[in-house]
Design a protein around this motif. Structure first.
Motif, PDB file in Angstrom:
ATOM      1  N   GLU A  24       4.736  40.546   4.053  1.00  0.00           N
ATOM      2  CA  GLU A  24       5.738  40.212   5.069  1.00  0.00           C
ATOM      3  C   GLU A  24       5.809  41.268   6.174  1.00  0.00           C
ATOM      4  OE1 GLU A  24      10.435  38.909   5.335  1.00  0.00           O
ATOM      5  OE2 GLU A  24       9.612  39.657   3.451  1.00  0.00           O
ATOM      6  N   TRP A  25       5.824  42.528   5.804  1.00  0.00           N
ATOM      7  CA  TRP A  25       6.042  43.587   6.791  1.00  0.00           C
ATOM      8  C   TRP A  25       4.752  44.036   7.477  1.00  0.00           C
ATOM      9  CZ3 TRP A  25       9.403  46.620   2.858  1.00  0.00           C
ATOM     10  CH2 TRP A  25      10.660  46.009   2.770  1.00  0.00           C
ATOM     11  N   LEU A  26       3.726  44.284   6.707  1.00  0.00           N
ATOM     12  CA  LEU A  26       2.505  44.815   7.308  1.00  0.00           C
ATOM     13  C   LEU A  26       1.644  43.737   7.961  1.00  0.00           C
ATOM     14  CD1 LEU A  26       1.445  47.499   4.681  1.00  0.00           C
ATOM     15  CD2 LEU A  26       2.702  47.819   6.814  1.00  0.00           C
ATOM     16  N   LEU A  27       1.568  42.587   7.311  1.00  0.00           N
ATOM     17  CA  LEU A  27       0.735  41.515   7.863  1.00  0.00           C
ATOM     18  C   LEU A  27       1.526  40.558   8.752  1.00  0.00           C
ATOM     19  CD1 LEU A  27      -1.428  40.680   4.719  1.00  0.00           C
ATOM     20  CD2 LEU A  27      -1.962  42.239   6.603  1.00  0.00           C
ATOM     21  N   GLN A  28       2.842  40.748   8.820  1.00  0.00           N
ATOM     22  CA  GLN A  28       3.705  39.886   9.633  1.00  0.00           C
ATOM     23  C   GLN A  28       3.497  38.400   9.305  1.00  0.00           C
ATOM     24  OE1 GLN A  28       6.113  41.051  11.734  1.00  0.00           O
ATOM     25  NE2 GLN A  28       5.552  43.050  10.891  1.00  0.00           N
ATOM     26  N   ALA A  29       3.470  38.104   7.992  1.00  0.00           N
ATOM     27  CA  ALA A  29       3.267  36.729   7.541  1.00  0.00           C
ATOM     28  C   ALA A  29       4.378  36.346   6.566  1.00  0.00           C
ATOM     29  CB  ALA A  29       1.896  36.592   6.888  1.00  0.00           C
ATOM     30  N   PRO A  30       5.599  36.091   7.073  1.00  0.00           N
ATOM     31  CA  PRO A  30       6.706  35.778   6.161  1.00  0.00           C
ATOM     32  C   PRO A  30       6.506  34.479   5.388  1.00  0.00           C
ATOM     33  CG  PRO A  30       7.396  35.537   8.446  1.00  0.00           C
ATOM     34  CD  PRO A  30       6.018  36.123   8.462  1.00  0.00           C
ATOM     35  N   ALA A  31       5.828  33.514   5.955  1.00  0.00           N
ATOM     36  CA  ALA A  31       5.618  32.258   5.224  1.00  0.00           C
ATOM     37  C   ALA A  31       4.672  32.476   4.039  1.00  0.00           C
ATOM     38  CB  ALA A  31       5.056  31.191   6.157  1.00  0.00           C
ATOM     39  N   PHE A  32       3.658  33.292   4.225  1.00  0.00           N
ATOM     40  CA  PHE A  32       2.701  33.555   3.138  1.00  0.00           C
ATOM     41  C   PHE A  32       3.306  34.462   2.062  1.00  0.00           C
ATOM     42  CE2 PHE A  32      -1.103  35.866   1.451  1.00  0.00           C
ATOM     43  CZ  PHE A  32      -1.602  34.800   0.723  1.00  0.00           C
ATOM     44  N   SER A  33       4.282  35.277   2.449  1.00  0.00           N
ATOM     45  CA  SER A  33       4.892  36.185   1.473  1.00  0.00           C
ATOM     46  C   SER A  33       5.634  35.426   0.378  1.00  0.00           C
ATOM     47  CB  SER A  33       5.834  37.156   2.173  1.00  0.00           C
ATOM     48  OG  SER A  33       6.930  36.471   2.721  1.00  0.00           O
ATOM     49  N   VAL A  34       5.991  34.176   0.635  1.00  0.00           N
ATOM     50  CA  VAL A  34       6.674  33.355  -0.375  1.00  0.00           C
ATOM     51  C   VAL A  34       5.805  33.203  -1.623  1.00  0.00           C
ATOM     52  CG1 VAL A  34       7.537  31.022  -0.827  1.00  0.00           C
ATOM     53  CG2 VAL A  34       8.061  32.151   1.320  1.00  0.00           C
ATOM     54  N   VAL A  35       4.503  33.190  -1.430  1.00  0.00           N
ATOM     55  CA  VAL A  35       3.575  33.070  -2.561  1.00  0.00           C
ATOM     56  C   VAL A  35       3.800  34.204  -3.558  1.00  0.00           C
ATOM     57  CG1 VAL A  35       1.121  33.154  -3.184  1.00  0.00           C
ATOM     58  CG2 VAL A  35       1.861  31.840  -1.194  1.00  0.00           C
ATOM     59  N   PHE A  36       4.239  35.361  -3.080  1.00  0.00           N
ATOM     60  CA  PHE A  36       4.471  36.511  -3.953  1.00  0.00           C
ATOM     61  C   PHE A  36       5.937  36.662  -4.350  1.00  0.00           C
ATOM     62  CE2 PHE A  36       0.790  37.516  -1.269  1.00  0.00           C
ATOM     63  CZ  PHE A  36      -0.171  37.585  -2.269  1.00  0.00           C
ATOM     64  N   TYR A  37       6.845  36.243  -3.465  1.00  0.00           N
ATOM     65  CA  TYR A  37       8.265  36.372  -3.785  1.00  0.00           C
ATOM     66  C   TYR A  37       8.714  35.394  -4.874  1.00  0.00           C
ATOM     67  CZ  TYR A  37       9.264  39.555   0.100  1.00  0.00           C
ATOM     68  OH  TYR A  37       9.316  40.631   0.943  1.00  0.00           O
ATOM     69  N   VAL A  38       8.144  34.217  -4.914  1.00  0.00           N
ATOM     70  CA  VAL A  38       8.559  33.224  -5.920  1.00  0.00           C
ATOM     71  C   VAL A  38       8.244  33.692  -7.338  1.00  0.00           C
ATOM     72  CG1 VAL A  38       8.167  30.883  -6.778  1.00  0.00           C
ATOM     73  CG2 VAL A  38       8.587  31.268  -4.349  1.00  0.00           C
ATOM     74  N   PRO A  39       7.016  34.160  -7.647  1.00  0.00           N
ATOM     75  CA  PRO A  39       6.795  34.685  -9.004  1.00  0.00           C
ATOM     76  C   PRO A  39       7.690  35.881  -9.322  1.00  0.00           C
ATOM     77  CG  PRO A  39       4.706  34.353  -7.910  1.00  0.00           C
ATOM     78  CD  PRO A  39       5.771  34.138  -6.887  1.00  0.00           C
ATOM     79  N   SER A  40       7.977  36.692  -8.302  1.00  0.00           N
ATOM     80  CA  SER A  40       8.877  37.820  -8.511  1.00  0.00           C
ATOM     81  C   SER A  40      10.264  37.322  -8.909  1.00  0.00           C
ATOM     82  CB  SER A  40       8.957  38.655  -7.239  1.00  0.00           C
ATOM     83  OG  SER A  40       9.933  39.654  -7.375  1.00  0.00           O
ATOM     84  N   ALA A  41      10.759  36.319  -8.215  1.00  0.00           N
ATOM     85  CA  ALA A  41      12.078  35.774  -8.531  1.00  0.00           C
ATOM     86  C   ALA A  41      12.094  35.085  -9.893  1.00  0.00           C
ATOM     87  CB  ALA A  41      12.507  34.794  -7.443  1.00  0.00           C
ATOM     88  N   LEU A  42      10.998  34.461 -10.279  1.00  0.00           N
ATOM     89  CA  LEU A  42      10.941  33.780 -11.573  1.00  0.00           C
ATOM     90  C   LEU A  42      10.957  34.759 -12.742  1.00  0.00           C
ATOM     91  CD1 LEU A  42       8.441  30.886 -10.859  1.00  0.00           C
ATOM     92  CD2 LEU A  42      10.908  30.745 -11.195  1.00  0.00           C
TER      93      LEU A  42
END
Length: 116
Positions: A76-94
């Motif tokens: 999200e921060w370095l690549l400026q890709a908030p939509a793609f960061s969801v791929v990593f945030y969802v497993p984290s939240a699960l």
């Protein structure tokens, strides 16, 4: 480095089975609703003994969640890709509800007295 060679009769597990057993603990426990009174009581004692592994599974899920959260932040921060960061945030939240279930099972197996 020594290579482990299976002895005769020793079963070799597939990588997917090892990965499943690394993250999921159901294979450690026995069904306490089957068998006669003595078999159910033995299964309960077995499950209480196996509960000692549940904090290990909680740590694995916690580190897995933190790792994916960090990956999401990097994306999200370095690549400026908030939509793609969801791929990593969802497993984290699960990992949070998984840890809640493991914690509830651990507390239940530690605090609930043996059934008669």
């Amino acid at each position: 480095m020594a290579v482990h060679r299976p002895a005769s009769g020793e079963r070799i597990m597939s990588f997917s089975t090892l990965l499943y057993r690394y993250f999921f603990f159901g294979w450690l426990f026995k069904d306490v609703n089957r068998g006669n009174l003595f078999e159910r009581s033995a299964a309960w004692r077995h499950n209480r003994d196996q509960a000692r592994w549940l904090p290990t599974y909680m740590r694995r899920w916690m580190w897995w969640g933190l790792f994916f959260y960090a990956l999401g932040a990097v994306v999200e921060w370095l690549l400026q890709a908030p939509a793609f960061s969801v791929v990593f945030y969802v497993p984290s939240a699960l990992s949070v509800p998984v840890n809640a279930v493991i914690g509830a099972a651990w507390i239940g197996l530690r605090l609930v007295p043996a059934r008669a």
